[in-house]
Enzyme design. Structure first.
Site, PDB file in Angstrom:
ATOM      1  N   HIS A  98       3.454 -14.765 -20.140  1.00 51.90           N
ATOM      2  CA  HIS A  98       3.110 -14.093 -21.387  1.00 51.90           C
ATOM      3  C   HIS A  98       1.974 -13.109 -21.141  1.00 51.90           C
ATOM      4  O   HIS A  98       1.247 -13.217 -20.156  1.00 51.90           O
ATOM      5  CB  HIS A  98       2.684 -15.104 -22.454  1.00 51.90           C
ATOM      6  CG  HIS A  98       3.726 -16.131 -22.772  1.00 51.90           C
ATOM      7  ND1 HIS A  98       5.063 -15.828 -22.882  1.00 51.90           N
ATOM      8  CD2 HIS A  98       3.626 -17.467 -22.993  1.00 51.90           C
ATOM      9  CE1 HIS A  98       5.742 -16.931 -23.179  1.00 51.90           C
ATOM     10  NE2 HIS A  98       4.887 -17.933 -23.236  1.00 51.90           N
ATOM     11  N   THR A  99       1.841 -12.168 -22.074  1.00 49.23           N
ATOM     12  CA  THR A  99       0.764 -11.184 -21.965  1.00 49.23           C
ATOM     13  C   THR A  99      -0.590 -11.887 -22.027  1.00 49.23           C
ATOM     14  O   THR A  99      -0.876 -12.621 -22.974  1.00 49.23           O
ATOM     15  CB  THR A  99       0.862 -10.154 -23.097  1.00 49.23           C
ATOM     16  OG1 THR A  99       2.130  -9.513 -23.039  1.00 49.23           O
ATOM     17  CG2 THR A  99      -0.240  -9.118 -22.986  1.00 49.23           C
ATOM     18  N   GLN A 100      -1.412 -11.662 -21.017  1.00 49.13           N
ATOM     19  CA  GLN A 100      -2.754 -12.236 -20.991  1.00 49.13           C
ATOM     20  C   GLN A 100      -3.815 -11.218 -21.398  1.00 49.13           C
ATOM     21  O   GLN A 100      -4.890 -11.599 -21.848  1.00 49.13           O
ATOM     22  CB  GLN A 100      -3.068 -12.754 -19.576  1.00 49.13           C
ATOM     23  CG  GLN A 100      -2.118 -13.828 -19.100  1.00 49.13           C
ATOM     24  CD  GLN A 100      -2.177 -15.078 -19.954  1.00 49.13           C
ATOM     25  OE1 GLN A 100      -3.253 -15.590 -20.251  1.00 49.13           O
ATOM     26  NE2 GLN A 100      -1.029 -15.555 -20.380  1.00 49.13           N
ATOM     27  N   GLN A 101      -3.513  -9.954 -21.242  1.00 51.48           N
ATOM     28  CA  GLN A 101      -4.465  -8.903 -21.579  1.00 51.48           C
ATOM     29  C   GLN A 101      -3.686  -7.649 -21.963  1.00 51.48           C
ATOM     30  O   GLN A 101      -2.866  -7.179 -21.180  1.00 51.48           O
ATOM     31  CB  GLN A 101      -5.379  -8.609 -20.392  1.00 51.48           C
ATOM     32  CG  GLN A 101      -6.450  -7.576 -20.653  1.00 51.48           C
ATOM     33  CD  GLN A 101      -7.511  -8.078 -21.626  1.00 51.48           C
ATOM     34  OE1 GLN A 101      -7.854  -9.252 -21.615  1.00 51.48           O
ATOM     35  NE2 GLN A 101      -8.008  -7.193 -22.464  1.00 51.48           N
TER      36      GLN A 101
ATOM     37  N   TRP B 180      -0.822  -9.291 -29.679  1.00 48.02           N
ATOM     38  CA  TRP B 180      -2.233  -8.948 -29.533  1.00 48.02           C
ATOM     39  C   TRP B 180      -2.607  -7.805 -30.484  1.00 48.02           C
ATOM     40  O   TRP B 180      -2.883  -6.687 -30.054  1.00 48.02           O
ATOM     41  CB  TRP B 180      -2.535  -8.579 -28.086  1.00 48.02           C
ATOM     42  CG  TRP B 180      -2.425  -9.743 -27.167  1.00 48.02           C
ATOM     43  CD1 TRP B 180      -1.289 -10.328 -26.694  1.00 48.02           C
ATOM     44  CD2 TRP B 180      -3.504 -10.493 -26.601  1.00 48.02           C
ATOM     45  NE1 TRP B 180      -1.585 -11.386 -25.874  1.00 48.02           N
ATOM     46  CE2 TRP B 180      -2.946 -11.513 -25.790  1.00 48.02           C
ATOM     47  CE3 TRP B 180      -4.897 -10.397 -26.684  1.00 48.02           C
ATOM     48  CZ2 TRP B 180      -3.719 -12.423 -25.096  1.00 48.02           C
ATOM     49  CZ3 TRP B 180      -5.672 -11.297 -25.985  1.00 48.02           C
ATOM     50  CH2 TRP B 180      -5.093 -12.301 -25.203  1.00 48.02           C
TER      51      TRP B 180
END
Length: 260
Positions: A31-34, A138
């Site tokens: 998954h997108t971490q940043q 995000w």
């Protein structure tokens, strides 16, 4: 027929050795971490006949001002505007979800339209659902429009599914720099009834100027959306900050040449 792709046209094992099936293992799901490409603050204020929002047109790749034409104020349905900050790819996904939602609502043809509170509740469930999967979108989102009783509506949703409503809201750096300026004219619930559209626009323009001065991920070109209690939506694009001066920087300690 052999339906296994790894067997299609692979080299002969007796000549080239055993086929390495490990190349088909893509690894675990990640998954997108940043976020990589992001948009900064969205600011909004209620006034006596509606809600006004603003967001600049910059999408930054880290500290690089990469894209200068990114629109982050989205008209949803007939009388709602959604402003989104944070990851641009997730913003585009949310825009797709909202487009599908409106299309499905139009299928009903029952004479009722989705208003800002309905879209706000939908987005809060989407954001909380993704957070619960440990795969959040995000973004921080502002939803502006009108309630069923005709009064202005302004709500906030973030990547954790946290929600609240207030007469003045800002995301990103705007929460620290713009909200205090907006609260000078609208400090409590009900104060927005004393504020005209012209006063709200002046406050928005001043906040966008301050954000351009102070936020390194901002731009002096922005869009302004106005949603009235009559259901009218107006989005003004390519607005520029006016009457800017950097002379105040001379008095900031650590800026430029300093006389000891």
């Amino acid at each position: 027929m052999d339906h296994m792709p790894e067997n299609w046209g692979r080299p002969r094992s007796d000549i080239y050795g055993a086929y390495n099936s490990a190349i088909h293992n893509a690894g675990p799901t990640t998954h997108t971490q940043q976020p990589s490409i992001t948009g900064t603050s969205v600011i909004a204020i209620k006034y006596n006949k509606g809600v006004m929002l603003a967001a600049d047109n910059l999408a930054s790749y880290g500290s690089l001002a990469r894209f200068t034409d990114q629109e982050r104020l989205i008209k949803v349905g007939k009388e709602t505007v959604v402003g989104i900050s944070g990851d641009v790819s997730d913003m585009q996904y949310i825009e797709l979800l909202l487009e599908r939602l409106i299309i499905e609502d139009n299928y009903e043809q029952d004479g009722h339209n989705l208003r800002a509170p309905h879209i706000y509740e939908y987005l809060s469930r989407v954001m909380y659902n993704r957070r619960s999967k440990v795969d959040p979108l995000w973004n921080a989102i502002l939803v502006a429009g009108k309630k069923d009783d005709g009064s202005p509506f302004l709500g906030y949703v973030d990547l954790l599914g946290v929600t609240y409503s207030s007469p003045t809201i800002a995301t990103g750096f705007g929460a620290y720099l713009a909200v205090p300026l907006l609260r000078k004219i609208v400090s409590d619930d009900g104060d927005e009834k004393k504020i005209t559209e012209e006063q709200a626009r002046a406050a928005i323009d001043e906040c966008m100027k301050v954000l351009f001065y102070r936020d390194a991920r901002s731009l002096d070109k922005y869009s302004v959306a106005t949603v009235t209690t009559d259901g009218e939506v107006k989005i003004e694009q390519n607005v520029r900050c006016k009457d800017m001066s950097w002379r105040f920087a001379e008095h900031i300690h650590g800026y430029g040449t300093q006389k000891m």
